[in-house]
Write a protein that holds these residues in place. Sequence first.
Motif, mmCIF file in Angstrom:
data_model
loop_
_atom_site.group_PDB
_atom_site.id
_atom_site.type_symbol
_atom_site.label_atom_id
_atom_site.label_comp_id
_atom_site.label_asym_id
_atom_site.label_seq_id
_atom_site.Cartn_x
_atom_site.Cartn_y
_atom_site.Cartn_z
ATOM 1 N N CYS A 1 22.605 10.226 24.032
ATOM 2 C CA CYS A 1 22.346 8.822 23.766
ATOM 3 C C CYS A 1 20.865 8.739 23.715
ATOM 4 O O CYS A 1 20.298 7.572 23.321
ATOM 5 N N GLY A 2 19.875 9.708 24.108
ATOM 6 C CA GLY A 2 18.501 9.388 24.354
ATOM 7 C C GLY A 2 17.905 8.852 25.374
ATOM 8 O O GLY A 2 16.445 8.503 25.326
ATOM 9 N N THR A 3 18.675 8.144 26.248
ATOM 10 C CA THR A 3 18.189 7.431 27.469
ATOM 11 C C THR A 3 17.343 8.379 28.376
ATOM 12 O O THR A 3 17.517 9.482 28.455
ATOM 13 N N ARG A 4 16.306 7.768 28.917
ATOM 14 C CA ARG A 4 15.524 8.686 29.789
ATOM 15 C C ARG A 4 16.288 9.104 31.031
ATOM 16 O O ARG A 4 16.893 8.350 31.712
ATOM 17 N N THR A 5 16.190 10.442 31.306
ATOM 18 C CA THR A 5 16.974 10.917 32.086
ATOM 19 C C THR A 5 16.285 12.225 32.738
ATOM 20 O O THR A 5 16.051 13.275 31.972
ATOM 21 N N VAL A 6 15.890 12.278 33.938
ATOM 22 C CA VAL A 6 15.099 13.376 34.611
ATOM 23 C C VAL A 6 16.051 14.155 35.216
ATOM 24 O O VAL A 6 17.047 14.220 35.940
ATOM 25 N N PRO A 7 16.190 15.716 34.735
ATOM 26 C CA PRO A 7 17.311 16.643 35.430
ATOM 27 C C PRO A 7 16.956 16.967 36.829
ATOM 28 O O PRO A 7 15.880 16.994 37.486
ATOM 29 N N SER A 8 17.874 17.082 37.133
ATOM 30 C CA SER A 8 18.219 17.575 38.839
ATOM 31 C C SER A 8 18.164 19.152 38.615
ATOM 32 O O SER A 8 18.558 19.743 37.709
ATOM 33 N N ARG A 9 18.069 19.549 39.724
ATOM 34 C CA ARG A 9 18.336 21.228 39.919
ATOM 35 C C ARG A 9 19.693 21.512 40.546
ATOM 36 O O ARG A 9 20.198 21.032 41.600
ATOM 37 N N LEU A 10 20.425 22.448 39.857
ATOM 38 C CA LEU A 10 21.699 22.864 40.423
ATOM 39 C C LEU A 10 21.756 24.491 40.872
ATOM 40 O O LEU A 10 21.192 25.318 39.875
ATOM 41 N N GLN A 11 21.839 24.802 42.030
ATOM 42 C CA GLN A 11 21.832 26.171 42.503
ATOM 43 C C GLN A 11 22.999 27.173 41.597
ATOM 44 O O GLN A 11 24.259 26.387 41.941
ATOM 45 N N THR A 12 22.731 28.150 41.313
ATOM 46 C CA THR A 12 23.910 28.727 40.702
ATOM 47 C C THR A 12 23.548 30.199 41.020
ATOM 48 O O THR A 12 22.437 30.501 41.153
ATOM 49 N N PRO A 13 24.880 31.067 41.206
ATOM 50 C CA PRO A 13 24.564 32.621 41.298
ATOM 51 C C PRO A 13 23.957 33.031 40.309
ATOM 52 O O PRO A 13 23.847 33.004 39.085
ATOM 53 N N LEU A 14 23.122 34.076 40.781
ATOM 54 C CA LEU A 14 22.079 34.822 39.648
ATOM 55 C C LEU A 14 22.852 36.343 39.565
ATOM 56 O O LEU A 14 23.194 36.982 40.626
ATOM 57 N N ASP A 15 23.272 36.710 38.493
ATOM 58 C CA ASP A 15 23.848 37.875 38.169
ATOM 59 C C ASP A 15 22.725 39.129 37.996
ATOM 60 O O ASP A 15 22.265 38.879 36.890
#
Length: 214
Positions: free
Chosen positions: A60-74
């Motif tokens: 929708c284009g609304t201002r949204t600051v991304p958060s950080r999601l921890q994910t496994p590293l292959d």
Amino acid sequence: MTGNAAVEITLYNCSNCGSTNGPTYHDGGSCEGPVLHIGDEWRCGNCGTRITPSESCFDCGTRTVPSRLQTPLDLRPAASPRSIEQAIHRQVNKLRREHSVGTITYSDHLSAIALQHSRDMASREYFNHESPDGESAADRYERFGHNDRSVGENIAFRQPGPTAGADEVARQVVEGWMDSSGHRENLLRDRFEAEGLGVFCDPDRTVYVTQNFR
């Protein structure tokens, strides 16, 4: 046999439209690597370019600051287990020719026995010819219906990294075996006629290898 590696990726949760998006990727032409949070900044996980993530909802284009999601590293090597097995087999026969020992054929049956042991070592986090249940190489041969009385087994584990090719992993494994008297003896034993290899690559970058002979 190391701890699980992890990275942080972008995660967008829009309070306006409710959409959730993640991860995002580097719009760099042929690159398109995932955008990762490394240290105190966002970078492309492929080429390393510093990136400023979008602060707008993709829907929708609304201002949204991304958060950080921890994910496994292959961290498994780029080479496939099968290609590593083939590379080891080539190097083994090259060594045998250099030492005036007959070359050996490849056995899919022995490969199945070997792969089961490599997977078991990875899943139960041990490194030994004998399993935690006391099962030996000879026991595994018998369990898989392999009736030949000739039993020989080499095992190895290496941590080559995600960019390693099949030949490089094979070189590390075979050189390690040649530096060990018992493993070297198996590699160059004249009476062996066939081998099977089982390679299992753990996401933590550990490569488990079992080599069975007859």
